[in-house]
Design a protein around this motif. Structure first.
Motif, PDB file in Angstrom:
ATOM      1  N   ARG A 111      27.763  59.089 -72.843  1.00 60.11           N
ATOM      2  CA  ARG A 111      27.772  60.556 -72.793  1.00 60.11           C
ATOM      3  C   ARG A 111      27.298  61.155 -74.119  1.00 60.11           C
ATOM      4  O   ARG A 111      26.546  62.133 -74.142  1.00 60.11           O
TER       5      ARG A 111
ATOM      6  N   TRP B  36      31.097  70.665 -74.872  1.00 58.17           N
ATOM      7  CA  TRP B  36      31.893  70.030 -73.809  1.00 58.17           C
ATOM      8  C   TRP B  36      31.972  68.512 -74.008  1.00 58.17           C
ATOM      9  O   TRP B  36      33.044  67.914 -73.868  1.00 58.17           O
ATOM     10  N   THR B  37      30.849  67.905 -74.342  1.00 59.31           N
ATOM     11  CA  THR B  37      30.829  66.447 -74.527  1.00 59.31           C
ATOM     12  C   THR B  37      31.692  66.028 -75.704  1.00 59.31           C
ATOM     13  O   THR B  37      32.437  65.031 -75.618  1.00 59.31           O
TER      14      THR B  37
ATOM     15  N   THR C  54      35.565  66.735 -74.977  1.00 56.08           N
ATOM     16  CA  THR C  54      36.186  65.948 -73.895  1.00 56.08           C
ATOM     17  C   THR C  54      35.931  64.449 -74.022  1.00 56.08           C
ATOM     18  O   THR C  54      36.188  63.716 -73.068  1.00 56.08           O
ATOM     19  N   HIS C  55      35.431  63.992 -75.165  1.00 52.88           N
ATOM     20  CA  HIS C  55      35.115  62.556 -75.235  1.00 52.88           C
ATOM     21  C   HIS C  55      36.359  61.680 -75.099  1.00 52.88           C
ATOM     22  O   HIS C  55      36.272  60.544 -74.627  1.00 52.88           O
TER      23      HIS C  55
ATOM     24  N   ARG D  30      38.705  62.304 -73.027  1.00 53.04           N
ATOM     25  CA  ARG D  30      39.101  62.321 -71.616  1.00 53.04           C
ATOM     26  C   ARG D  30      38.484  61.169 -70.831  1.00 53.04           C
ATOM     27  O   ARG D  30      38.978  60.835 -69.751  1.00 53.04           O
TER      28      ARG D  30
ATOM     29  N   CYS E 269      41.397  60.520 -67.615  1.00 53.48           N
ATOM     30  CA  CYS E 269      40.290  61.000 -66.787  1.00 53.48           C
ATOM     31  C   CYS E 269      40.831  61.398 -65.419  1.00 53.48           C
ATOM     32  O   CYS E 269      40.758  60.643 -64.444  1.00 53.48           O
TER      33      CYS E 269
ATOM     34  N   PHE F 145      39.543  66.931 -64.307  1.00 52.14           N
ATOM     35  CA  PHE F 145      38.486  66.779 -65.306  1.00 52.14           C
ATOM     36  C   PHE F 145      37.189  66.305 -64.666  1.00 52.14           C
ATOM     37  O   PHE F 145      36.100  66.776 -65.013  1.00 52.14           O
TER      38      PHE F 145
ATOM     39  N   ASP G  79      33.698  68.224 -64.969  1.00 44.26           N
ATOM     40  CA  ASP G  79      32.560  67.552 -65.600  1.00 44.26           C
ATOM     41  C   ASP G  79      31.357  67.540 -64.667  1.00 44.26           C
ATOM     42  O   ASP G  79      30.217  67.781 -65.091  1.00 44.26           O
TER      43      ASP G  79
ATOM     44  N   VAL H 155      29.753  70.973 -64.608  1.00 44.33           N
ATOM     45  CA  VAL H 155      28.895  71.211 -65.776  1.00 44.33           C
ATOM     46  C   VAL H 155      27.516  70.588 -65.552  1.00 44.33           C
ATOM     47  O   VAL H 155      26.480  71.193 -65.863  1.00 44.33           O
TER      48      VAL H 155
ATOM     49  N   SER I 234      28.503  61.735 -65.526  1.00 46.46           N
ATOM     50  CA  SER I 234      29.531  62.334 -64.665  1.00 46.46           C
ATOM     51  C   SER I 234      29.733  61.505 -63.403  1.00 46.46           C
ATOM     52  O   SER I 234      30.862  61.278 -62.960  1.00 46.46           O
TER      53      SER I 234
END
Length: 403
Positions: A24, A58-59, A62-63, A65, A72, A76, A80, A83, A115
């Motif tokens: 990601r 966002w990346t 939320t890394h 997550r 996860c 979420f 994701d 997005v 995603s």
């Protein structure tokens, strides 16, 4: 006191989560770099820049997550995927029609696959197919229902790869469960062997000595020695029977937990099924032999307890009516669709008509304690007795009708 042994397993999914986290981050940088090189070709570069800035934030936020299955969550995953799809659908607004028609990348580019892969690792191939279908639909919409060959190839690649990875994850989970169960059985076997050595070196030798000395002394000591001998046989049978109770699996609520712990639980504590052998093994002794299958004989807890009570009633009849020196044998058979327990003794047998006479006199041991219990379970109890040759009681319980 010996330390209690716990069996734990490390999830093979964890490397996949770490790889997804790196993927990601790298693909986010790649999407931003693509935009930077083609900035002047966009119709509305501010739209693309605004989305990519949100994508980068966002990346990075939320890394954590996607570091493991526990964090996860479904919520979420849905956010994701949203997005990613929004970025795909914003592409026609920000980019030129010519670049899109020529097969140009969408705003999130290959970040979208991350995603979908998160769905695959979290929920398996079905979840992967669900997520990749939405991504494919968004790409088709962007191209006005007439995607290029390269776009179709990319969509198909993501769809097939995510489903394949999801399937591999499911196979890995099944293999982990099998391995963990094998490790649990191995640990339980080692612990049982250790206890067996301790008991053999201590308790069993003391009981054997009491039996031998009691027999030599005679009188009340002889009776004490006889009782010690019976307890020695019963304890030896229990130690060597090899019964392992059903294990309780303690794991994280989410799929793919990092660590699973397996601990031995009391049989039938969860109200599910119970190994019939654990209820019948204590009946074994100097005058009662117990023969069992080498694998568990699971029955619903109420049915297992009722069947064990019927066996106990049959053994009570042996003790009352077959004489002090009579021996008994218990045989357990598991035929899949039914369980059969046979109780046989070498007593004098039952004279013809004696059971009907006892029932008429109000003594309902066989009628209620044995046949009544089996009838309530949907099974049968058959009694065969030949004068001078002992008695045999065959108890049958069908599996499909037990409650």
């Amino acid at each position: 006191m010996a330390k209690r042994e716990r069996v734990v397993r490390m999830s093979v999914e964890q490397p996949l989560w770490r790889a997804l986290t790196a993927y990601r981050l790298l693909t986010m940088v790649y999407a931003v770099a693509l935009f930077g090189f083609a900035y002047q070709r966009f119709d509305r570069p501010k739209v693309a820049a605004g989305y990519l800035a949100c994508l980068a934030v966002w990346t990075l936020v939320t890394h954590r997550r996607v570091a493991n299955a526990a964090s996860c969550t479904k919520g979420f995953l849905g956010a994701d995927l949203t997005v990613a799809i929004v970025g795909v659908l914003l592409t026609p607004i920000a980019d030129t029609h010519e670049r899109i028609a020529a097969g140009g990348p969408t705003l999130p580019s290959i970040w979208t696959a991350g995603s979908v892969l998160a769905f695959a690792i979290k929920g398996g191939w079905r979840w992967a197919g669900f997520a990749s279908t939405f991504v494919a639909a968004a790409n088709v919409i962007v191209h006005g229902g007439n995607p290029t060959r390269d776009t179709l190839h990319n969509v198909l690649l993501v769809w097939v790869a995510s489903i394949a990875i999801g399937y591999v994850v499911e196979v890995a989970r099944a293999s982990e469960a099998t391995l963990a169960r094998a490790l649990e059985i191995e640990a339980a076997t080692r612990e049982r062997e250790r206890l067996a050595r301790d008991i053999h070196d201590g308790v069993l030798q003391v009981l054997a000595m009491v039996q031998r000395r009691g027999t030599e002394l005679g009188g009340e000591a002889a009776e004490l020695g006889r009782m010690a001998g019976e307890q020695e046989v019963a304890l030896r049978t229990l130690v060597s029977s090899g019964l392992v109770h059903t294990s309780r699996i303690s794991r994280d609520q989410s799929l793919g937990a990092l660590v699973d712990a397996y601990e031995v639980d009391e049989p039938g504590a969860d109200g599910g099924e119970l190994d019939l052998r654990t209820l019948l093994a204590p009946h074994a002794g100097s005058r009662v032999s117990f023969a069992e299958p080498g694998t568990p004989v699971p029955l619903p807890v109420p049915a297992a307890k009722e069947l064990a009570a019927a066996v106990g009633a049959a053994l009570d009849n042996v003790r009352r009516h077959a004489g002090e020196g009579a021996r008994a044998w218990i045989l357990v058979e598991d035929w899949g669709d039914e369980v059969i327990v046979t109780v046989r003794d070498d007593g004098p047998g039952i004279p013809a008509g004696r059971l009907d006479q006892a029932e008429g006199e109000g003594r309902m041991g066989v009628a209620l304690s044995i046949r009544g219990r089996l009838r309530d379970l949907g099974g049968t109890a058959e009694l065969v007795s030949v004068p001078g040759q002992g008695t045999e009681v065959e108890l049958k319980v069908p599996r499909g009708r037990t409650q």
